[in-house]
Scaffold this active site. Structure first.
Site, PDB file in Angstrom:
ATOM      1  N   THR A 137       0.825  -1.214   0.000  1.00 45.53           N
ATOM      2  CA  THR A 137       0.000   0.000   0.000  1.00 45.53           C
ATOM      3  C   THR A 137       0.862   1.268   0.000  1.00 45.53           C
ATOM      4  O   THR A 137       2.020   1.236   0.451  1.00 45.53           O
ATOM      5  CB  THR A 137      -0.887  -0.003   1.272  1.00 45.53           C
ATOM      6  OG1 THR A 137      -1.436   1.281   1.469  1.00 45.53           O
ATOM      7  CG2 THR A 137      -0.084  -0.355   2.527  1.00 45.53           C
ATOM      8  N   ASP A 138       0.273   2.366  -0.445  1.00 46.66           N
ATOM      9  CA  ASP A 138       0.995   3.649  -0.382  1.00 46.66           C
ATOM     10  C   ASP A 138       1.119   4.147   1.057  1.00 46.66           C
ATOM     11  O   ASP A 138       1.905   5.049   1.342  1.00 46.66           O
ATOM     12  CB  ASP A 138       0.296   4.710  -1.255  1.00 46.66           C
ATOM     13  CG  ASP A 138      -1.154   4.986  -0.880  1.00 46.66           C
ATOM     14  OD1 ASP A 138      -1.676   4.341   0.058  1.00 46.66           O
ATOM     15  OD2 ASP A 138      -1.772   5.864  -1.522  1.00 46.66           O
ATOM     16  N   GLU A 139       0.348   3.533   1.987  1.00 46.50           N
ATOM     17  CA  GLU A 139       0.346   4.044   3.363  1.00 46.50           C
ATOM     18  C   GLU A 139       1.698   3.851   4.059  1.00 46.50           C
ATOM     19  O   GLU A 139       1.989   4.511   5.053  1.00 46.50           O
ATOM     20  CB  GLU A 139      -0.797   3.405   4.171  1.00 46.50           C
ATOM     21  CG  GLU A 139      -2.125   3.639   3.478  1.00 46.50           C
ATOM     22  CD  GLU A 139      -3.367   3.317   4.301  1.00 46.50           C
ATOM     23  OE1 GLU A 139      -3.291   3.315   5.536  1.00 46.50           O
ATOM     24  OE2 GLU A 139      -4.408   3.061   3.677  1.00 46.50           O
ATOM     25  N   TYR A 185      -1.478  -0.553  11.077  1.00 45.05           N
ATOM     26  CA  TYR A 185      -1.670  -1.210   9.772  1.00 45.05           C
ATOM     27  C   TYR A 185      -0.475  -0.928   8.860  1.00 45.05           C
ATOM     28  O   TYR A 185       0.151  -1.853   8.337  1.00 45.05           O
ATOM     29  CB  TYR A 185      -2.967  -0.714   9.116  1.00 45.05           C
ATOM     30  CG  TYR A 185      -3.052  -1.038   7.632  1.00 45.05           C
ATOM     31  CD1 TYR A 185      -3.093  -2.362   7.179  1.00 45.05           C
ATOM     32  CD2 TYR A 185      -3.082  -0.025   6.662  1.00 45.05           C
ATOM     33  CE1 TYR A 185      -3.156  -2.664   5.819  1.00 45.05           C
ATOM     34  CE2 TYR A 185      -3.153  -0.322   5.307  1.00 45.05           C
ATOM     35  CZ  TYR A 185      -3.186  -1.635   4.887  1.00 45.05           C
ATOM     36  OH  TYR A 185      -3.245  -1.931   3.542  1.00 45.05           O
ATOM     37  N   LYS A 189       2.433  -3.435   7.304  1.00 47.13           N
ATOM     38  CA  LYS A 189       2.657  -3.619   5.866  1.00 47.13           C
ATOM     39  C   LYS A 189       4.106  -3.250   5.513  1.00 47.13           C
ATOM     40  O   LYS A 189       4.750  -3.928   4.723  1.00 47.13           O
ATOM     41  CB  LYS A 189       1.686  -2.759   5.047  1.00 47.13           C
ATOM     42  CG  LYS A 189       0.243  -3.200   5.084  1.00 47.13           C
ATOM     43  CD  LYS A 189      -0.004  -4.582   4.484  1.00 47.13           C
ATOM     44  CE  LYS A 189       0.155  -4.637   2.980  1.00 47.13           C
ATOM     45  NZ  LYS A 189      -0.225  -5.956   2.421  1.00 47.13           N
TER      46      LYS A 189
END
Ligand code: NAD
Ligand code: TYD
Length: 379
Positions: A137-139, A185, A189
């Site tokens: 993810t970009d997060e 989260y 990741k």
């Protein structure tokens, strides 16, 4: 039947995974697609009803943390590719229960990597023709600042960009952006991404990592913004907007993500990273208004009738302000282009949820509803 390739897709019963499984099963009848999913609250086999009887599709209910089971499946099916999507994926849940995120996202990824390593290294050809593709993810990059709160003309566009072409800052996440995760989260990741890269650097495993922006489309679990709000508008329930609704997300239609995954799995450079996104930034409050207008129009309600459902609530803890992906490397090197413009995509999405009330009722009933209620009680 002898298949050309045997691929495990983890998390195939979830939102993005079900689109990836469907695409591969339909497009590659000579590939065996093994959907490995634990069927947590987010996994739903109804997402794959249309392809469940295909001869090149197998479902296996398993936990990615179960190393012995993964090892046995690798051997039994002569697996030569893994497309890894299984994860705990909701930021709000990670704030409540970070352990589950570390277990599945970190330890689960490690268990898959180790099983793939031991199995592939035991073969005469070793890693040749193998691929471990990790979906991220970009997060993991952290948050960008909202330097232009009113929005400026975006310097970049794709077919996925909205008609309004806005950017809310001048910087974007590139593949070189330093990891700086903030939520449990994104921290989990990020950790899994590091493990995947470490398995390439240490053992020579042919890995690929991609980092995608927020996805929207059919089959997304209604704890995420867009399906939750569509369902609430339909039932005239309040729409809980975190903080001032000014946070910015970059939205990509899920089938365009699945098409990128197909392309990168086949043509991406080993050990490389690609960012996936469509240059389609939206402030939460603006996208919420588009969703309200679309639902009201499709249900034949008066224009803006449901705007008063908007309810500002306490902000999410550590809420990242802006995500914006620079996906030009993927466009330049592999020629990927999203296919669906945002306005078309959101119309298609709202229509899908309104037409699939049974699916929605099914996933919002019983145990899930209880968990959901308790989660939000003391927010
Ligand atoms: P999802 O929550 O809809 O689905 C996750 C799936 O993984 C479910 O089917 C669940 O049953 C399965 N799963 C969970 N724990 C498991 C375990 N221990 N063993 C086996 N299966 C397990 O998630 P999603 O939104 O489809 O996201 C898929 C992947 O894409 C995730 O890795 C996520 O981090 C990443 N991603 C998501 C988005 C997005 O906007 N949704 C954006 C970028 C990246
Ligand atoms: P979400 O769909 O949870 O995705 P992510 O947190 O991974 O970006 O949330 C999208 C944005 O919408 C995010 O800024 C949080 C906000 N949001 C709300 O304002 N209210 C809600 O009820 C939800 C679920 C999200």
């Amino acid at each position: 039947m002898e298949f050309k390739r045997n691929i495990i897709v983890t998390g195939g019963a979830g939102f993005i995974g079900s689109h990836v499984v469907r695409l591969f099963v339909n497009k590659y009848p000579d590939y065996h697609i093994i959907n490995l999913d634990k069927l947590t609250y987010a996994g739903n086999l109804a997402n794959l009803k249309d392809i469940e009887d295909r001869p090149n599709y197998t479902f296996v209910k398993a936990d990615i943390c179960d190393f012995d089971r993964i090892m046995q499946l690798m051997q039994e099916h002569h697996v030569d590719g893994i497309i890894h999507l299984a994860a705990e994926s909701h930021v709000d849940r990670s704030i409540k229960d970070p352990f589950t995120f570390a277990r599945t996202n970190v330890m689960g990824t490690l268990s898959l990597l180790q099983a793939a390593k031991l199995y592939w290294e035991s073969l005469p050809e070793g890693y040749e023709g193998k691929r471990f593709y990790h979906i991220s993810t970009d997060e993991v990059y952290g948050a960008l600042e909202l330097t232009n709160p009113e929005g400026i003309e975006s310097p970049f566009t794709t077919k996925a960009s909205s008609e309004h072409h806005h950017a809310y800052g001048t910087d974007f996440f590139t593949e070189e952006t330093k990891y700086n995760p903030h939520s449990p989260y994104s921290a989990s990741k990020a950790s899994s991404d590091h493990f995947v890269r470490a398995f390439h650097d240490t053992y020579g495993m042919p890995t690929i990592v991609t980092n995608c922006s927020n996805n929207y489309g059919p089959y997304q679990f209604p704890e995420k913004l867009i399906p939750l709000f569509i369902n609430n508008i339909r039932h005239r329930k309040p729409l809980p907007v975190y903080g001032k609704g000014e946070n910015v997300r970059d939205w990509l239609y899920v089938e365009d993500h699945a098409r990128a995954i197909d392309l990168i799995f086949h043509e991406g450079k080993v050990a490389d990273t690609y960012n996936i996104g469509g240059f389609n930034e939206w402030k939460n409050i603006d996208i919420i208004k588009v969703v309200i207008k679309t639902v009201d129009r499709l249900l034949g309600r008066k224009e803006d009738e449901d705007m008063d459902l908007i309810t500002y609530v306490t902000d999410r803890k550590g809420h990242d302000m802006r995500y914006a992906i620079d996906s030009r490397k993927l466009q330049r090197e592999l020629g990927w282009e999203p296919s669906l413009q945002f306005e078309e995509g959101i119309e298609k999405t709202v229509r899908w949820y309104l037409d699939h009330q049974e699916w929605m009722d099914n996933v919002t009933s019983g145990d899930y509803q209880n968990y959901y209620d308790s989660m939000y009680k003391d927010r």
